[in-house]
Design an enzyme around this catalytic site. Structure first.
Site, mmCIF file in Angstrom:
data_model
loop_
_atom_site.group_PDB
_atom_site.id
_atom_site.type_symbol
_atom_site.label_atom_id
_atom_site.label_comp_id
_atom_site.label_asym_id
_atom_site.label_seq_id
_atom_site.Cartn_x
_atom_site.Cartn_y
_atom_site.Cartn_z
ATOM 1 N N GLY A 15 0.804 -1.219 0.000
ATOM 2 C CA GLY A 15 0.000 0.000 0.000
ATOM 3 C C GLY A 15 0.839 1.272 0.000
ATOM 4 O O GLY A 15 0.338 2.349 0.305
ATOM 5 N N ASP A 62 3.878 -0.863 -13.980
ATOM 6 C CA ASP A 62 4.423 -1.518 -12.786
ATOM 7 C C ASP A 62 4.897 -2.941 -13.090
ATOM 8 O O ASP A 62 5.993 -3.349 -12.712
ATOM 9 C CB ASP A 62 3.368 -1.576 -11.674
ATOM 10 C CG ASP A 62 2.763 -0.210 -11.378
ATOM 11 O OD1 ASP A 62 3.323 0.792 -11.846
ATOM 12 O OD2 ASP A 62 1.738 -0.165 -10.687
#
Ligand code: GLA
Length: 393
Positions: A129, A179
């Site tokens: 996160g 990513d």
């Protein structure tokens, strides 16, 4: 505390954890890094340009074949075990962290890889996160493990694409390709300029020992399933349609200004961010390659301003970190600084002179804690290698 960049130590820990969980040692292992994006934010799903690098924080996953009918997976950092049949019928479920694994296994099975039943345990030093692609590192590490178990190889771009699809279908995040791409294809000592349309890449060396990449985690949660990310994607698509192009990659600033009167202010600003950010990314790659750090730095600050004001994905905490860095630019050692990743929390990335890195980190830490009341987590990293199988001792 052990060094989160040390893959050998992580593999040893994980081997012990696997043996304790499943009563035999692992036989296969794979690693995939997290990433930080130097510039080129919210451009990937607009078919644009990004300039990320893999970081010295990574997910390692180990496994051994089993004679059970299903796969079992555990994590050292979370409760629970996922058990699933390898029949291509897999669906997301609980525990939630295992969905990244399941999604990647599913993608590998769809491409005909046959790992057989296995038990696996993963461990990650990418903060969850934090906007440093912890989920992409799990997906890409899993796909790399499946390659090793099945003794079959995927094309690296295809591996990134299946990992991206895992994120879409098993985690519900409509992310771009950046990513997973950099986690699969990162290069030690280089950032990678990626054309997210053609998937062509250009390594941009960042091996100058006198420059350090400093990551500051605001420790305010970054949660992309909240809907804002999907909303930004939709806003970009709507703006492209108004501009008469299929994606914002194909729009230019003069084109945008020509229709300004017919666009609402928000659509105008969203499009202006993407169009200007693509140009900044290309310019930054050239400036980095030429060692023109002053230009790289000002492009990073301009990127942050655009993300804050036009794209509206920054937070007061990220702004605070960037402002603190700006007060030390240039003579306090800071070259440039900006928020990195999807936004709404997470991290900033700063380029800093190596001889001032400790001082800058201390100043950011103290200044942020004083202003926000939260201690940030700050670490330096060099560009790391992308995913690969690991040899067990
Ligand atoms: C998240 C997504 C990426 C990218 C960035 C913003 O990290 O996963 O695909 O869109 O946000 O640049």
């Amino acid at each position: 505390m052990s060094d989160p960049a040390d893959i050998t130590a992580q593999l040893a820990r994980l081997t012990d954890a696997f043996t304790a969980a499943y009563g035999r040692p692992p036989t296969h292992a794979a690693v995939a890094p997290g990433r930080v994006n130097l510039i080129g934010e919210h451009t990937d799903y607009n078919d644009g340009f990004v300039l990320p690098m893999a970081i010295q924080r990574q997910t390692v996953i180990v496994a051994a074949r089993s004679d059970r009918p299903a796969a079992r997976v555990r994590s050292t950092g979370a409760e629970g075990e996922a058990e699933f049949a390898l029949d291509g019928q897999m669906a997301p479920g609980e525990p939630a962290w295992a969905n990244y694994v399941k999604g990647a296994v599913h993608g590998c099975l769809q491409r005909g890889l046959d790992p057989g039943a296995f038990d696996a345990v993963l461990d990650s030093t990418v903060p969850a996160g934090g906007g440093l692609s912890s989920s992409a590192s799990i997906e890409v590490a899993t796909a790399t493990l499946i390659e090793a178990l099945s003794d079959q190889r995927l094309d690296p771009v295809d591996k990134a694409l299946l990992a991206q699809k895992a994120e879409h279908d098993f985690a519900g995040v409509p992310c771009g390709i950046m990513d997973q791409f950099i986690s699969a294809m990162g290069r030690e000592g280089s950032a990678l300029l990626i054309d997210c349309r053609s998937h062509q890449t250009r390594p941009v060396p960042l091996s100058d020992e006198s420059i350090v990449v400093l990551i500051a985690n605001s420790n305010c949660k970054h949660e992309l399933t909240g809907g804002e990310y999907a909303e930004r994607r939709a806003q970009c698509e709507a703006a492209a349609e108004r501009l008469g192009v299929s994606v914002l990659r194909d729009a230019t600033m003069p084109q945008l200004d020509a229709v300004k009167d017919r666009l609402d202010d928000m659509s105008y600003r969203r499009a202006r961010h993407v169009i200007s950010e693509n140009q900044r990314t290309l310019d930054a790659a050239d400036a980095m390659a030429a060692g023109d750090w002053a230009t790289v730095g000002s492009l990073m600050f301009a990127s942050h301003d655009s993300l804050r004001d036009d794209f509206e994905v920054s937070t007061p905490e990220l702004d605070q970190l960037v402002e603190l860095a700006a007060t030390r630019c240039p003579d306090g050692g800071v070259i440039g600084s900006r928020m990195t990743g999807g936004g709404f929390g997470g991290c900033t990335v700063s380029l800093v002179r190596a001889d001032a890195a400790d001082e800058v980190a201390a100043a950011l830490g103290a200044g942020y804690a004083k202003a926000v009341g939260i201690q940030p987590t700050i670490f330096a990293t060099r560009p790391a290698a992308g995913a690969r199988a690991l040899t067990l001792p």
